[in-house]
Design a protein around this motif. Structure first.
Motif: not given
Lengths: 467, 466
Positions: A448, B260-266, A433-437, A439
């Motif tokens: 990122x 849940x997820x932390x997505x920088x992109x979003x 599961x992707x948790x954080x990116x 960048x």
């Protein structure tokens, strides 16, 4: 009594020394490589590491240097070292022969492994110092003897050039050299001015007189100035190399654009996030390059780090990165890993990311675990990640973690480092599961850092640094 | 003798009964004719404005008004202020009144009280208008407790429809203002209606004192819930011309936890849709003429900050290394230097005092535990602090450069500090100017002695025989 004591001490010391020697010899003889470690053996046989120990071959400092790297590192000394070698031969004493041997061996070893350029540096400095000092000697003497009002004894030497030789009085006699040492000095100054050749038979002077070379005044002044200028350029280059090439912290990347300096601080951001927002006993798995940084800045336990002393451990991590998701999850689960850290540079064009290091993960993993076979990942002998990539490559964990939802950033999934579009664009992560990116924003092109977390339900979490 | 004793006891009894009567009757002496309460829920610090029109229906003049609070609210009460209004409409003047907490053991259900002391006692039959402002922290409870990146943050606010008061209130109305029009639910206590961002409870007529009907409002609040869990501010005074301030923060987002997820992109692609309850900028208001500002954390310098200065104030806009979502925390250190002449003054009795602002320079944040340490220069005596509100004080000693006896440190601690507390406070101390020479003399004498020793060594003849 004194003598008895002395003999007793000496004999006891000798006995101890012999015993230690015997132990040492036994140890050395019993090891299969006779006491040489893998890294040293690769010095003697440069192909040893790539055949047997891929992890040594994977370190970029263990590769042979390129020719330009010699010029980059020792610059002007590259010209002065041969001159210094020749200068050492006139006269050849014990000291100068030692220096010649030193430079020859260090040149060989630095040619095998670029890291050993460090060994070459002092030898090159010594020899170029010798060359420069001899040159300055001749030029300064030429100027001094040709200054108006200076008493000189001039005798011309038989040489193939224009210079005038001067016999200097009260110089300590040196060994043989009557005509040959002066050949290399005037040969450099030949092109400066053309003068008539003066040839006279060489006169064998008294033992205390020595034939010394004197160059024309104008030539020597010019030569002196040029040598000083050369040294000045060398200083400038050294300062620049130390500032730009050797002081760049790889943790903070900077780029200069039209509106000033941009700082890519993604590594530190990811490490700070890890240190504040994860539990203290969560373990992080990543490739070994980031081990020390994670330990120091994120304050978390890592699986492998830059020490690289346990090859099998690194091979385990490499195997996990090259396996499909389920097998990788099982490996990471057995290592009690909570987070996987991946660096990805395809979005902005950062070339030192984990996909570029992937071939070493495969090789090192394959070196210990035979089920990872390098040809499975190659198409026509090349590693590819586009539509021509092999299915093993498209299913491996590293590919999936790097390119998960990559299409959503640009639209077509164009990887700027590999300069192609990626092969598999839409897929889901089943065990991770992707948790954080993380960048830093730079006009849409981002570094990122993805962090993925492992859940108790059986998912490993992944942290990705996309640069 | 007995007569005197008898007289004394009668007098004592009379006094006690009078006091008893007074204390009993003061609770029922006043009536609140009209009460209006406005609750502002736009930020995570809840602001409540009470306007009370008080009438004295008793016989004695009243000089105190009691305010009651339920025990759950009192723990979160950060500040209570009261103003007396005189005049009408355009010519209103406000006179600040003193508010002190009081203990009345006979309050029902553990109600806590505050007493407002009126400037002029209210005579029988007169009315006066008092405005009260009180601020509550940590009163908005996020529900659901965990949200994902694309969800908005919803919180509960619990209070009573009627104003809790020991007096009889003839007419009262409560207005609640929410930050946006999205209100999931609210308790209906007739008459209640809602228009846009405002909820109106009331008007309620003739309810007895201490009447309380609990209400819960469930609404959306995406303002940054920035709470500094611990802040240590160290202010070091140096008589050579500068004040060095160093502040250590531990910042936490206390809203709904992120799951849940932390997505920088979003997060970057759609900022209005994703991560709406997170925050990434914080504004710190610093005094003007600030210099050498640094912003670091344990790893090193944080490069994402901007400093804007002008002649009246400086603004430091800091961005932590990552945006803060619910439950995430960040620690950092901010430091800066200030010129001494802006802050150090001499009082009429010869003592020096430092006039500095209490509180956290970050705008709109709650500080759970604030510690201010004022480091006085070596040789200062009799330190004392004057702070407009109650703090805990004690003294420490700190050893710094060239210190022999150590520097006195005045430590002030306060819990639950909010931007209202950013008012100047003073620290007084005496200092003889001659002590300023101590440090240069120390350095000069050390160097002097060293050179003397060298000279002596070179000239002394220590040989045993000539």
């Amino acid at each position: 009594m004194f003598k008895v004591a002395v003999t007793l001490v000496v004999s006891a010391g000798l006995a101890v020394c012999c015993a230690m020697m015997a132990v040492l010899i036994a140890l050395v003889a019993s090891s299969p490589t006779k006491g040489w470690s893998g890294r040293s053996l690769s010095l003697l046989d440069p192909t040893y590491a790539s055949k047997y120990i891929p992890i040594i071959a994977s370190v970029s400092e263990h590769q042979p240097p390129t020719w330009p790297s010699y010029f980059m590192d020792i610059n002007v000394l590259a010209f002065l070292v041969p001159a210094g070698i020749i200068a050492c031969f006139s006269p050849l004493s014990d000291a100068s022969s030692f220096v010649v041997l030193y430079i020859v061996t260090s040149v060989y070893f630095s040619g095998v492994m670029v890291r050993l350029m460090l060994v070459l540096a002092p030898a090159a400095c010594i020899l170029s110092g010798i060359a420069l000092s001899q040159a300055f000697d001749v030029l300064a003497r030429s100027i001094k003897f040709q200054l108006p009002g200076f008493p000189t004894n001039s005798e011309v030497d038989a040489g193939d050039s224009n210079p005038i030789t001067v016999e200097a009085k009260n110089n300590a006699p040196k060994t043989d050299k009557t005509g040959e040492p002066s050949k290399d000095r005037p040969s450099r100054k030949n092109k400066k001015k053309g003068k008539e050749q003066a040839e006279r038979p060489s006169v064998k002077g008294k033992p205390e007189k020595k034939r010394l070379l004197v160059l024309p005044m104008g030539a020597s002044i010019l030569a002196l100035l040029l040598l000083v200028l050369l040294s000045a350029f060398y200083v400038v280059h050294s300062v620049w190399a130390a500032a730009e090439a050797y002081s760049a912290p790889s943790i903070v990347l900077t780029s200069y654009s039209h509106d000033g300096l941009h700082v890519f601080d993604d590594f530190r951001e990811a490490y700070a996030w890890l240190s504040h927002n994860t539990d203290v006993d969560h373990k992080v798995a990543s490739w070994w390059d980031y081990g020390y940084q994670t330990t120091a800045m994120a304050n978390r336990t890592v699986i492998v780090d830059n020490n690289t002393w346990n090859n099998t451990h690194i091979a385990t991590v490499g195997t996990a990165m090259s396996s499909p998701e389920k097998a990788a999850w099982e490996i990471f689960n057995s290592l009690d890993v909570k987070y996987v850290l991946v660096v990805f540079g395809g979005l902005v064009g950062y070339p030192s990311d984990d996909i570029n290091k992937f071939l070493w993960m495969v090789r090192i993993g394959g070196g210990v675990f035979p089920h990872i076979k390098e040809p499975d990942y190659l198409r026509d002998g090349q590693y590819r990640i586009d539509s021509e990539a092999t299915p093993t490559m498209l299913n491996c964990l590293m590919y999936k973690l790097s390119y998960y939802r990559f299409v959503e950033t640009g639209g077509k999934g164009f990887d700027r480092v590999r300069q192609t579009e990626i092969g598999k664009k839409y897929f889901k992560l089943t065990h991770f599961e992707e948790v954080s990116i993380h960048n830093s924003p730079l006009d849409g092109s981002d570094i990122q850092a993805e962090t993925s977390k492992k859940q108790d339900s059986g998912k490993v979490e992944e942290i990705k640094i996309k640069i | 003798m007995e007569a005197v004793v008898g007289a004394r006891s009668i007098l004592a009894f009379a006094l006690f009964s009078l006091l008893f009567l007074l204390s009993r009757s003061s609770a029922h002496q006043l009536n609140i004719v009209n009460a209006e309460r406005r609750i502002d829920l736009t930020s995570h610090i809840v602001k409540v404005f009470l306007t009370l029109k008080v009438e004295n229906v008793g016989t004695e003049p009243a000089s105190e008004i009691l305010l009651a609070f339920p025990p759950t609210q009192v723990n979160h009460l950060a500040s209570v202020e009261a103003l007396a209004t005189t005049g009408k409409r355009k010519k209103k003047t406000y006179v600040p009144l003193i508010v002190t907490p009081t203990e009345l053991p006979d309050g029902p259900n553990g109600t806590k009280y505050f007493t407002i002391s009126l400037a002029n006692p209210l005579n029988s039959g007169e009315t006066t208008t008092v405005e009260v402002l009180y601020l509550l922290t940590h009163s908005l409870e996020p529900f659901p407790a965990e949200i994902s990146q694309s969800e908005s943050q919803l919180v509960f606010y619990k209070d009573g429809a009627m104003i809790l008061s020991p007096y009889h209130i003839k007419q009262q109305t409560t207005f609640i203002k929410t930050p946006s029009t999205r209100v999931e639910s609210f308790t209906m206590v007739e008459p209640t209606n809602r228009a846009g961002t405002e909820l109106k409870y009331g008007p309620y007529e003739d309810h007895a004192s201490y009447s309380f009907s609990p209400i819960i409002v469930h609404f959306e609040n995406n303002n940054p819930f920035a709470v500094v869990e611990e802040l240590v501010r160290e202010v070091e005074i140096s008589h050579w011309g500068s004040i060095q301030v160093r502040e250590q923060y531990r910042l936490v987002h206390t809203g709904a936890r992120h799951k849940g997820v932390f997505s920088r992109v979003e997060y970057q692609a759609r900022p209005s849709h994703s991560g709406v309850s997170s925050f990434k900028h914080l504004l710190a208001r610093l005094p003007p003429r600030v210099h050498s500002v640094y912003y670091r954390d344990e790893i090193g310098n944080i490069s994402s900050s901007h400093l804007r200065t002008d002649s009246r104030k400086s603004e430091l806009e800091i961005e932590p290394r990552y945006p803060l979502f619910g439950g995430w925390s960040a620690t950092f250190v901010i430091g800066y230097g200030l010129p001494l002449q802006d802050f150090l003054f001499e009082s009429p009795d010869g003592r020096r005092y430092l006039n500095f602002s209490f509180g956290c320079p970050l705008a709109d944040t709650v500080v759970d535990k604030l510690t201010i340490k004022v480091v006085l220069p070596e040789g200062s005596k009799d330190p004392s602090a004057v702070v407009p509100f109650s703090v805990e004080q004690h003294l420490e000693t700190k050893y710094s450069y060239l210190d022999v006896v150590g520097r006195t440190v005045v430590v002030l601690e306060k819990k639950n500090a909010i931007p209202v507390h950013n008012v100047p406070f003073q620290v007084y101390y005496t200092f003889k100017p001659i002590f300023m020479l101590a440090e240069p003399l120390m350095l000069a004498s050390v160097i002097f002695l060293f050179f003397m020793a060298c000279v002596a060594y070179l000239h002394i003849d220590l040989s045993i025989r000539k």
